[in-house]
Every structure is written in C-alpha cells, then in structure tokens.
Enzyme design. Structure first.
Site, PDB file in Angstrom:
ATOM      1  N   GLN A 120       0.813  -1.211   0.000  1.00  0.00           N
ATOM      2  CA  GLN A 120       0.000   0.000   0.000  1.00  0.00           C
ATOM      3  C   GLN A 120       0.849   1.265   0.000  1.00  0.00           C
ATOM      4  O   GLN A 120       0.319   2.375   0.089  1.00  0.00           O
ATOM      5  CB  GLN A 120      -0.938  -0.009   1.209  1.00  0.00           C
ATOM      6  CG  GLN A 120      -1.951  -1.134   1.190  1.00  0.00           C
ATOM      7  CD  GLN A 120      -2.793  -1.193   2.449  1.00  0.00           C
ATOM      8  OE1 GLN A 120      -2.620  -0.416   3.391  1.00  0.00           O
ATOM      9  NE2 GLN A 120      -3.728  -2.134   2.485  1.00  0.00           N
ATOM     10  N   HIS A 189      -0.879   0.069   5.596  1.00  0.00           N
ATOM     11  CA  HIS A 189      -1.391   1.001   6.612  1.00  0.00           C
ATOM     12  C   HIS A 189      -0.401   2.145   6.880  1.00  0.00           C
ATOM     13  O   HIS A 189       0.008   2.393   8.011  1.00  0.00           O
ATOM     14  CB  HIS A 189      -1.719   0.262   7.913  1.00  0.00           C
ATOM     15  CG  HIS A 189      -2.890  -0.663   7.792  1.00  0.00           C
ATOM     16  ND1 HIS A 189      -3.443  -1.316   8.863  1.00  0.00           N
ATOM     17  CD2 HIS A 189      -3.620  -1.065   6.725  1.00  0.00           C
ATOM     18  CE1 HIS A 189      -4.452  -2.073   8.461  1.00  0.00           C
ATOM     19  NE2 HIS A 189      -4.573  -1.934   7.154  1.00  0.00           N
ATOM     20  N   GLU A 282     -14.754   4.047  10.550  1.00  0.00           N
ATOM     21  CA  GLU A 282     -15.202   5.076  11.486  1.00  0.00           C
ATOM     22  C   GLU A 282     -15.083   6.475  10.902  1.00  0.00           C
ATOM     23  O   GLU A 282     -14.182   6.771  10.119  1.00  0.00           O
ATOM     24  CB  GLU A 282     -14.376   5.019  12.775  1.00  0.00           C
ATOM     25  CG  GLU A 282     -14.588   3.777  13.610  1.00  0.00           C
ATOM     26  CD  GLU A 282     -13.822   3.810  14.922  1.00  0.00           C
ATOM     27  OE1 GLU A 282     -13.897   2.812  15.659  1.00  0.00           O
ATOM     28  OE2 GLU A 282     -13.165   4.832  15.217  1.00  0.00           O
ATOM     29  N   TYR A 292      -8.782   7.137  20.550  1.00  0.00           N
ATOM     30  CA  TYR A 292      -9.927   6.697  19.754  1.00  0.00           C
ATOM     31  C   TYR A 292     -10.070   5.175  19.701  1.00  0.00           C
ATOM     32  O   TYR A 292     -10.908   4.666  18.960  1.00  0.00           O
ATOM     33  CB  TYR A 292      -9.873   7.338  18.361  1.00  0.00           C
ATOM     34  CG  TYR A 292     -10.214   8.806  18.467  1.00  0.00           C
ATOM     35  CD1 TYR A 292     -11.509   9.254  18.307  1.00  0.00           C
ATOM     36  CD2 TYR A 292      -9.231   9.732  18.832  1.00  0.00           C
ATOM     37  CE1 TYR A 292     -11.835  10.594  18.487  1.00  0.00           C
ATOM     38  CE2 TYR A 292      -9.544  11.077  19.010  1.00  0.00           C
ATOM     39  CZ  TYR A 292     -10.851  11.499  18.832  1.00  0.00           C
ATOM     40  OH  TYR A 292     -11.170  12.835  19.027  1.00  0.00           O
ATOM     41  N   TYR A 303     -10.357 -10.223   9.467  1.00  0.00           N
ATOM     42  CA  TYR A 303     -10.830 -10.742   8.186  1.00  0.00           C
ATOM     43  C   TYR A 303     -11.126 -12.243   8.243  1.00  0.00           C
ATOM     44  O   TYR A 303     -11.901 -12.754   7.452  1.00  0.00           O
ATOM     45  CB  TYR A 303      -9.808 -10.444   7.085  1.00  0.00           C
ATOM     46  CG  TYR A 303      -9.668  -8.966   6.800  1.00  0.00           C
ATOM     47  CD1 TYR A 303     -10.706  -8.264   6.216  1.00  0.00           C
ATOM     48  CD2 TYR A 303      -8.508  -8.283   7.116  1.00  0.00           C
ATOM     49  CE1 TYR A 303     -10.600  -6.908   5.962  1.00  0.00           C
ATOM     50  CE2 TYR A 303      -8.386  -6.936   6.868  1.00  0.00           C
ATOM     51  CZ  TYR A 303      -9.432  -6.247   6.288  1.00  0.00           C
ATOM     52  OH  TYR A 303      -9.313  -4.900   6.041  1.00  0.00           O
TER      53      TYR A 303
END
Length: 413
Positions: A120, A189, A282, A292, A303
């Site tokens: 990513q 990420h 979210e 959070y 998953y």
C-alpha cells in the site's frame, strides 16, 4: 475483488456481510490459489469490463453532469489545486502529475523524492501551504525506505515540502521523519492525509502499519494523528509535549488507518475517516490528546472472522460519530465548500474504495443526520475535493481517472 490477491483473500476469509462463507479451513492454500487462477482466466477470456462512466446522475437535490478531468493515470491517490486552472495529482508508484487548463501534462514532475512503491506504499497525499501564493510550498507524503541489509527493508510514512520550478521539484525540506528505530518492515497502513487548520498547523495521519497494539503506544508514530508546524517544529500546546514516553508530534491516538481528513470550514474542527478491519470503518471528530480506541475497542472483526476485541466501548476512549458495518473502505474526505451545490454547503463528501461509492453526509452540530450515495460503481474512490470552480472532483483509482461533477439543474427528482 479487483486483483488476484483480493480474490484469494475473499475466498480464504469469505464476505460474511454478503453471505459468502470463509473457505480457509476447507481448502488448502494451493487449492485456493488454483481457484483464483481459474476465476482470473475466465474473467480475462470473457472480456469482462466495467460499464462506461455515466454522463448524468440524479441525486435528491441535483441532477449532475459527469465529465472526465484527467485519465490514463496509474493508481492516482490525491488531487490538489494550485489555482483555478492548475491541479497536481499524485500517482502511488511515485509520480507527481500536473494538469494545466484541463490538459494532463504527459511528463511527470522531475526530482520528487524516491518512494517505496510496495504493498500500500508509495506517493500518497499532496497539499499546498495556506500561504502558497506567497511562499510556493507544496507538501507530499510518501512511504520512505531506510537503507538496510535486511531481506525486507524498514519503512515509515514521511513528509516533505518543496516548490515547483516549471516541471521540476526544487528546494525540498524534510518536514517530518519518524525516529528510525520505529520504522517497520510491513508494507501496509501508511495513512496518510495532510490538512491545515486555520492557525496553519499541519495535521497528518500514519496508519498502524499492521502493528495494531502500537496504536496505543504514544512512543510510536503509527496509529496516530500528528500535528506539527509547517516548518516541522512542534507546537508548544501539543497534548504530549514534555512527556518522555510520548512523541511530541502526536495529537490523537488509537487510529487504525486514517485515509480521510478534513477541517470544517466554520468550526475549524478536524474530522477523520479511518478503515476498520471487517466492519468498523469510522468517522471521528478529533480532540487533542484523545484515545480513539483501536484496537482496544472496535465495531469490526478480523478478516478471518475472529474477534479483535470483545469491547465496542470503554471509559476514556472516544466513540465515533458514525461507523459503517459492513466496511465501505472509507478513503478521501472533504467538506463541500463551493457555490455550485449550495444545499450541500459544509456537508461531508466521503469516498469508498471497496463499495466504489461517493457518499454525501448531512452534518448538523457534529452529528450525521443523513447520508446518501451520490456516485456508485464508477470505480474505487480514492480522493474527493472541492475545486476552485465549486465542482466536485473525484479520483477513481481504477481505471485511473479524475472526474468533475457539476449540477445540470437546480432541482433533481
């Protein structure tokens, strides 16, 4: 799935919200790969293609015209306007492109920093300084690799700023670089969006990098929203300044992977969307120093279907304004700030990768009172922004296109 790796994952872990079970325990890895190959070959031989982009869509409030602003891009990630006629677009493999007078320059900007285009990672966000007209600063975020003899080199999200001299990136300065001992060999990420508040502070996100527990560790950069000054220095009123167990740049923590950040045009409050695992995407309104929750609390599962946490709420951990279950894969976020769609003023535009949607969220006093899908199945929505002309610009990862949305008539159907 949009590729063999996603197809394989879907077969292994299932898509529970759509009724598809997981086959991880029933089939071996080799069998699942063989099925994936078979499906891919059948798709290719059948010549399956997406339907063309519509040129018109209807919403509750407007009939909208859709036109292509730029196409032929390779995994575009972010768009930013320099002025009414000029836009910058990042391509994740590591290219910065420029559009002038509605024409995409075939030559990328030269001299931008080397990125790590694996997983990513790559070139992510682009943002211009609030005083760009005076100082010319442009900010980039990307996956930065450290030299190493390891089989997989360590990497982390990094921010730089520079200027344009024609088609050349010049005068680069490093604005944020995490401590090198915190770099990780994972390739997912990374975050990373960049926004500015009214005081000119830089807010940017770093995902948990696949190390979820460190999102709760204030000494680590991942799983955090950071706040710095534009030159890279630390604001004196950051919540953890002076603590030996915390990075001074951290503004909030307990985030999984935030790829949508926007600042409310009137309240100056930071809003953030972050990916959940399977379920639990979210939308959060950010307060200084607040936890959070990830991964201590979540509305999603792994998953594989296993439990991340048995808790959805805990004391001293903030609840989201909204969560999506199943996950829509939220990515790209902007408050509509133009004049072409006056009924949508200061409402949120939220993109979705997996669901291939652009959603419009009606906001009232930090509450979402309604949401509607205004674009569907045109492609994976990676970024959305309000252009200087008041149009809505949407980046579609695949097929590598940026579209422009404008109203045709005042009232829809």
């Amino acid at each position: 799935g949009t590729g063999r790796s996603q197809l394989e994952r879907n077969i292994r872990f299932g898509i529970v919200q759509q009724g598809m079970p997981a086959f991880n325990d029933a089939l071996s890895r080799d069998q699942i790969r063989a099925i994936t190959e078979y499906i891919s070959e059948k798709e290719n031989s059948a010549g399956i293609v997406k339907p063309p982009l519509p040129d018109r869509i209807d919403t509750y409030d407007y009939e909208i015209q859709i036109e292509k602003f730029a196409e032929g891009l390779t995994i575009p990630w972010a768009i930013e306007f320099l002025d009414d006629r000029t836009a910058l677009i990042t391509e994740r493999p590591g290219r910065l492109r420029i559009v002038r007078n509605d024409q995409l320059d075939p030559n990328p900007i030269s001299g931008i920093p080397k990125v790590l285009p694996q997983g990513q990672g790559g070139l992510m966000d682009v943002a211009i300084d609030p005083d760009f007209d005076e100082n010319g600063w442009i900010y980039l975020s990307y996956s930065h690799e450290l030299p190493s003899d390891a089989e997989r080199t360590p990497a982390m999200t990094r921010l730089v700023r520079g200027k344009l001299d024609g088609n050349n990136w010049v005068d680069q300065e490093v604005v944020y670089e995490a401590p090198h001992e915190t770099y990780l060999p994972t390739r997912h990420h990374y975050g990373c969006r960049i926004v500015f508040d009214a005081a000119g502070h830089v807010f940017f996100s770093i995902g948990d990098r696949g190390r979820s527990r460190t999102a709760q560790d204030l000494s680590q950069p991942n799983g955090k929203l950071h706040r710095i000054n534009r030159d890279g220095s630390i604001p004196k009123d950051n919540p953890f300044v002076g603590r030996s167990d915390a990075l001074a740049s951290v503004f909030s923590y307990g985030h999984r992977n935030a790829q949508g950040i926007a600042v409310h045009p009137e309240t100056d409050r930071v809003w953030l969307t972050e990916h959940g695992p399977m379920g639990g995407d979210e939308l959060n309104v950010i307060d200084s120093g607040v936890n959070y929750g990830w991964p201590e609390i979540t509305y999603g599962k792994n998953y594989s279907g296993s439990i991340v946490s048995e808790f959805e709420q805990k004391a001293e951990m903030a609840q989201p304004v909204l969560f999506w279950r199943p996950s829509i894969a939220v990515c790209g976020l902007d408050f509509y700030r133009g004049d072409l769609f006056p009924k949508w003023k200061n409402w949120l535009l939220a993109g979705a990768l997996a669901f291939e949607e652009l959603r419009l969220l009606a906001i009232d006093d930090e509450r979402v009172i309604h949401q509607q899908t205004i674009l569907k199945n045109a492609g994976r929505v990676r970024d959305v922004t309000t252009g200087p002309d008041g149009a809505i610009y949407v980046i579609l990862n695949k097929p590598g296109t940026v579209i422009r949305m404008t109203p045709i008539a005042e009232e829809g159907f």
